[in-house]
Design a protein around this motif. Structure first.
Motif, PDB file in Angstrom:
ATOM      1  N   PRO A 369       1.070  -0.844  -0.455  1.00  0.00           N
ATOM      2  CA  PRO A 369      -0.173   0.477  -0.279  1.00  0.00           C
ATOM      3  C   PRO A 369       0.545   1.283  -0.272  1.00  0.00           C
ATOM      4  CG  PRO A 369       0.035  -0.882   2.181  1.00  0.00           C
ATOM      5  CD  PRO A 369       0.863  -2.463   1.483  1.00  0.00           C
ATOM      6  N   PRO A 370       0.273   2.166  -0.407  1.00  0.00           N
ATOM      7  CA  PRO A 370       1.281   3.374  -0.133  1.00  0.00           C
ATOM      8  C   PRO A 370       1.564   4.147   0.634  1.00  0.00           C
ATOM      9  CG  PRO A 370      -1.420   3.879  -1.595  1.00  0.00           C
ATOM     10  CD  PRO A 370      -1.091   2.672  -1.057  1.00  0.00           C
ATOM     11  N   ILE A 371       0.402   3.740   1.897  1.00  0.00           N
ATOM     12  CA  ILE A 371       0.631   4.434   2.972  1.00  0.00           C
ATOM     13  C   ILE A 371       1.266   3.631   4.510  1.00  0.00           C
ATOM     14  CG2 ILE A 371       0.216   6.916   2.540  1.00  0.00           C
ATOM     15  CD1 ILE A 371      -2.422   4.270   3.827  1.00  0.00           C
ATOM     16  N   ASP A 372       1.526   3.783   5.438  1.00  0.00           N
ATOM     17  CA  ASP A 372       1.040   3.020   6.819  1.00  0.00           C
ATOM     18  C   ASP A 372       1.524   1.251   6.197  1.00  0.00           C
ATOM     19  OD1 ASP A 372       0.200   2.935   9.158  1.00  0.00           O
ATOM     20  OD2 ASP A 372      -1.259   2.179   8.946  1.00  0.00           O
ATOM     21  N   ILE A 373       2.654   1.062   5.763  1.00  0.00           N
ATOM     22  CA  ILE A 373       3.124  -0.006   5.125  1.00  0.00           C
ATOM     23  C   ILE A 373       3.391  -1.147   6.876  1.00  0.00           C
ATOM     24  CG2 ILE A 373       5.441   0.658   5.741  1.00  0.00           C
ATOM     25  CD1 ILE A 373       4.645  -2.233   3.166  1.00  0.00           C
ATOM     26  N   ARG A 374       3.774  -1.870   7.159  1.00  0.00           N
ATOM     27  CA  ARG A 374       3.156  -3.319   8.339  1.00  0.00           C
ATOM     28  C   ARG A 374       4.635  -4.395   7.439  1.00  0.00           C
ATOM     29  NH1 ARG A 374      -0.024  -1.905  12.089  1.00  0.00           N
ATOM     30  NH2 ARG A 374      -0.924   0.815  11.660  1.00  0.00           N
ATOM     31  N   PHE A 375       4.596  -4.417   8.729  1.00  0.00           N
ATOM     32  CA  PHE A 375       5.664  -5.890   8.424  1.00  0.00           C
ATOM     33  C   PHE A 375       4.857  -7.378   7.105  1.00  0.00           C
ATOM     34  CE2 PHE A 375       9.582  -4.706  11.380  1.00  0.00           C
ATOM     35  CZ  PHE A 375       9.772  -3.792  10.562  1.00  0.00           C
ATOM     36  N   GLY A 376       4.237  -7.765   7.752  1.00  0.00           N
ATOM     37  CA  GLY A 376       2.795  -8.190   7.441  1.00  0.00           C
ATOM     38  C   GLY A 376       2.840  -8.642   5.987  1.00  0.00           C
ATOM     39  N   ARG A 408       9.245 -15.018  13.428  1.00  0.00           N
ATOM     40  CA  ARG A 408      10.062 -13.923  14.253  1.00  0.00           C
ATOM     41  C   ARG A 408       8.181 -13.376  14.697  1.00  0.00           C
ATOM     42  NH1 ARG A 408      13.872 -16.004  11.536  1.00  0.00           N
ATOM     43  NH2 ARG A 408      15.304 -15.652  12.260  1.00  0.00           N
ATOM     44  N   GLY A 409       7.766 -14.112  14.884  1.00  0.00           N
ATOM     45  CA  GLY A 409       6.132 -13.458  15.135  1.00  0.00           C
ATOM     46  C   GLY A 409       5.460 -12.006  14.441  1.00  0.00           C
ATOM     47  N   ILE A 410       5.923 -12.334  12.704  1.00  0.00           N
ATOM     48  CA  ILE A 410       5.693 -11.674  11.730  1.00  0.00           C
ATOM     49  C   ILE A 410       4.129 -11.406  11.429  1.00  0.00           C
ATOM     50  CG2 ILE A 410       6.431  -9.698  10.491  1.00  0.00           C
ATOM     51  CD1 ILE A 410       8.953  -9.269  11.283  1.00  0.00           C
ATOM     52  N   PHE A 411       3.276 -11.651  11.602  1.00  0.00           N
ATOM     53  CA  PHE A 411       2.398 -12.092  11.258  1.00  0.00           C
ATOM     54  C   PHE A 411       1.116 -11.255  10.447  1.00  0.00           C
ATOM     55  CE2 PHE A 411       3.401 -14.712  14.293  1.00  0.00           C
ATOM     56  CZ  PHE A 411       3.294 -15.942  14.174  1.00  0.00           C
ATOM     57  N   PRO A 412       0.632 -11.196   8.903  1.00  0.00           N
ATOM     58  CA  PRO A 412      -0.355 -10.335   8.706  1.00  0.00           C
ATOM     59  C   PRO A 412      -1.414 -10.652   8.700  1.00  0.00           C
ATOM     60  CG  PRO A 412       0.451 -12.519   6.900  1.00  0.00           C
ATOM     61  CD  PRO A 412       1.178 -12.316   7.911  1.00  0.00           C
ATOM     62  N   LYS A 413      -1.517  -9.263   8.885  1.00  0.00           N
ATOM     63  CA  LYS A 413      -3.776  -9.633   8.927  1.00  0.00           C
ATOM     64  C   LYS A 413      -4.780  -9.851   7.368  1.00  0.00           C
ATOM     65  CE  LYS A 413      -3.224  -5.996  12.798  1.00  0.00           C
ATOM     66  NZ  LYS A 413      -3.781  -4.638  12.800  1.00  0.00           N
ATOM     67  N   GLY A 414      -5.384 -10.983   7.813  1.00  0.00           N
ATOM     68  CA  GLY A 414      -6.436 -11.419   7.045  1.00  0.00           C
ATOM     69  C   GLY A 414      -6.484 -12.150   6.556  1.00  0.00           C
TER      70      GLY A 414
END
Length: 642
Positions: A369-376, A408-414
């Protein structure tokens, strides 16, 4: 062409220019084990006819080295890379005491980093516009100042569009000469890191905004990832280090650490940052308990989990590629050195695996996404970008990446699971049947990539493309609720009044950040041509939910806000069908949307999450101040100094 004597003078243009650099930094040249491999050579493509010729500085199409030292008030004489005596010896030999070599090294490493991005993105690198300038303000060159600061710092300046490198005296406990000078512009890792910040800002200019713990950490982590994987482009250094660790990359060595000299000189007695963690949970050494991703808030510390996950995936890929070689190596007596031929084979496989993963990471920038990047979300982008180009994952690289994130406990949502097929972004047809068969339409002018090479021409074309898409968004009767939902924006009369409005019409405003064409080639002849469109919208945010509700209804001061909240989407439009019909000319009348990676402007849960983050403590308030949108701020100067 011939002279009067009949001797031909139209000599062929060389394929590349060669520049000598430190493979790591000057510290590696003080050890007998690494001194020979630390003198490396970078080959860069010779300038094309439409590019600016390389001149003194060095100064070329993308970069301009300006060597002024404000602390001493000196301008150092610029390097002339076209001088015959330098061309004959691949530039100046490595030297800590010669400013002209400093100029040569920052230019060569920065250009090497740019070329890696261009190859993976499938398009030219463009710098972001300066704040306060109109959208069509083309920035031709990024400036590099090798001796800009007399302090332990180096950073990218979004306002100046420049890389500023510092120098300082080493601490008494540092390895090497006490009180000796340390130049950050002589660290291969630091140069690549800062150049990546500038490139990433050109691709996603909203990624420096503090919207969550992950956003600032992502900028730092991604820059570290690029610097780390570029270690594996230096053949002799890779061979020497692999021989030293007997082909096992899960032990710490020069290839797994970043900025060793800087780390030593500042009292760390080792690399500034390490990609190898313990059991996937952080350092875990000594009396300190292992760090957890969920509990890490400092950007570098939190980013280290993303770096460790990527490096873990790389090592797994390398181990899968070399399993048969290592089985043969096990027949060697314990403690005996690996055969040189075995080392060369292992090095070749390590370099292929690193190159493959670096391309995946860079291509993924078009799938976030163009904003608000998350590791997941970056994980999902990596998996989708690789699956798009290489559908057949025979060696299960995508599974290795997903497993490294999971550990490492990095999970995407949805997502239903961490299986690679569950991590793919959904296509519009998959999440909204009413949009099945929708095409992007005749929005963007025809673009012939066979003749358009100039970066400035590409920039100008991108501005025309952005205007065409913006007009469609704001001056069409086709903007249905389904379209708004897919794009993550609100344009109708019932949109919250906190969405920024046009002063002329009062209608909700929308920004089209970029409309760029990418052409990517896979290892088996795959050819993907895509239009990458970034659309965002801005909304006024308030810390008090009740104040937010009143403002959404149009009550109170129409300019009041506590913070800025954004939504929008990245669209990836498939151009391949259009190219078959129109040959080399890209006409987009049948460019179908393949992915819409969105974050909705009316997502109140995400709004509350950003509200909670910004009110989480004094450190975040400070970050908000430094990473705001006012001119003159230097967010990376503060972040790197810390």
């Amino acid at each position: 062409m011939s002279s009067e004597l009949g001797v031909r003078t139209d000599y062929p243009i060389p394929a590349s220019r060669r520049f000598r650099v430190y493979a790591f930094d000057p510290l590696a040249s003080t050890s007998l084990d690494t001194a020979l491999v630390n003198d490396a050579v970078i080959s860069l493509p010779w300038e094309e006819p439409w590019e600016e010729p390389l001149g003194k500085g060095p100064s070329g199409e993308y970069l301009e080295v300006v060597d002024y030292d404000p602390s001493s008030g000196l301008f150092y004489e610029p390097l002339d890379p076209t001088a015959a005596i330098l061309l004959a010896q691949d530039g100046l030999p490595p030297s800590e005491s010669r400013p002209q070599f400093h100029q040569q090294m920052v230019y060569a490493v920065a250009m090497k980093t740019i070329r890696h991005f261009e190859r993976a993105l499938g398009r030219k690198v463009l710098w972001s516009r300066r704040r306060g300038e109109p959208n069509d303000g083309f920035v031709r060159k990024l400036r590099i100042h090798p001796h800009a600061l007399r302090e332990r710092n180096a950073y990218y300046s979004p306002d100046k569009k420049a890389l500023l490198f510092g120098y300082f005296k080493a601490s008494q406990t540092a390895a090497g000469l006490p009180d000796g000078w340390v130049f950050t512009c002589l660290s291969h890792d630091i140069i690549a890191h800062e150049t990546t910040h500038a490139i990433l800002d050109g691709v996603h200019r909203r990624f420096i905004e503090p919207t969550s713990l992950d956003t600032l950490a992502f900028h730092e982590a991604f820059a570290d990832i690029v610097a780390l994987l570029q270690h594996f482009t230096m053949t002799e250094a890779v061979e020497q280090q692999l021989a030293q660790v007997r082909g096992r990359l899960r032990s710490r060595n020069l290839l797994t650490g970043l900025a060793h000299q800087f780390g030593d000189a500042t009292g760390r007695m080792g690399a500034l940052r390490e990609a190898i963690d313990i059991e996937g949970t952080g350092d875990g050494t000594g009396d300190k308990p292992p760090k957890r991703y969920a509990d890490s808030e400092e950007p570098h510390e939190r980013g280290s989990f993303l770096v460790a996950a990527i490096f873990d995936a790389f090592v797994t890929m390398f181990e899968r590629r070399t399993a048969d070689l290592m089985r043969l190596a096990q027949t060697t007596a314990l403690g005996e050195e690996l055969h040189p031929d075995m080392v060369k084979r292992l090095a070749a496989e390590a370099m292929k695996a690193a190159d493959h993963l670096l391309r995946i990471c860079v291509r993924a920038l078009d799938y976030v996404p163009p904003i608000d990047i998350r590791f997941g979300e970056f994980l999902r982008a990596m998996i989708t970008a690789d699956a798009d180009l290489i559908p057949d994952d025979r060696l299960h690289y995508r599974l290795a990446i997903a497993e490294a994130f999971r550990r490492r406990g990095i999970f995407p949502k949805g997502c239903l699971s961490m299986a690679p097929d569950s991590l793919l972004w959904e296509t519009p047809d998959a999440w909204d049947a009413s949009l099945a068969g929708i095409y992007f339409g005749d929005l963007v002018p025809d673009l012939d990539l066979q003749t358009l090479y100039s970066r400035e021409a590409i920039w100008d074309q991108a501005q025309k493309n952005q205007l065409a898409v913006w007009r469609w968004l704001t001056h069409t009767d086709d903007m249905t609720p389904e379209w708004e939902r897919m794009l993550g924006i609100r344009l109708g009369p019932d949109a919250p009044m906190t969405i920024e409005r046009s002063p002329k019409t009062g209608a909700p405003k929308v920004e089209v950040h970029s409309v760029r064409i990418a052409r990517r080639a896979g290892p088996d002849g795959q050819d993907i041509r895509q239009l990458v469109v970034e659309i965002t919208q801005t909304r006024r945010g308030f810390f008090d939910p009740e104040a937010q509700a009143r403002a959404d209804r149009g009550e109170g001061d129409p300019k009041a806000r506590d913070f800025t909240y954004r939504g929008g989407a990245t669209l990836l439009v498939d151009l391949r069908a259009s190219l078959i019909r129109y040959d080399a000319v890209m006409k987009l009348s049948e460019g179908k949307i393949r992915y819409a990676v969105r974050k909705r402007i009316d997502d109140d849960r995400r709004l509350q999450a950003q509200r909670d983050y910004l009110r989480g403590g004094a450190d975040r308030d400070l970050g908000f101040v430094y990473f705001g949108e006012r001119d003159g701020q230097e967010p990376f100067a503060m972040l790197h100094r810390g």
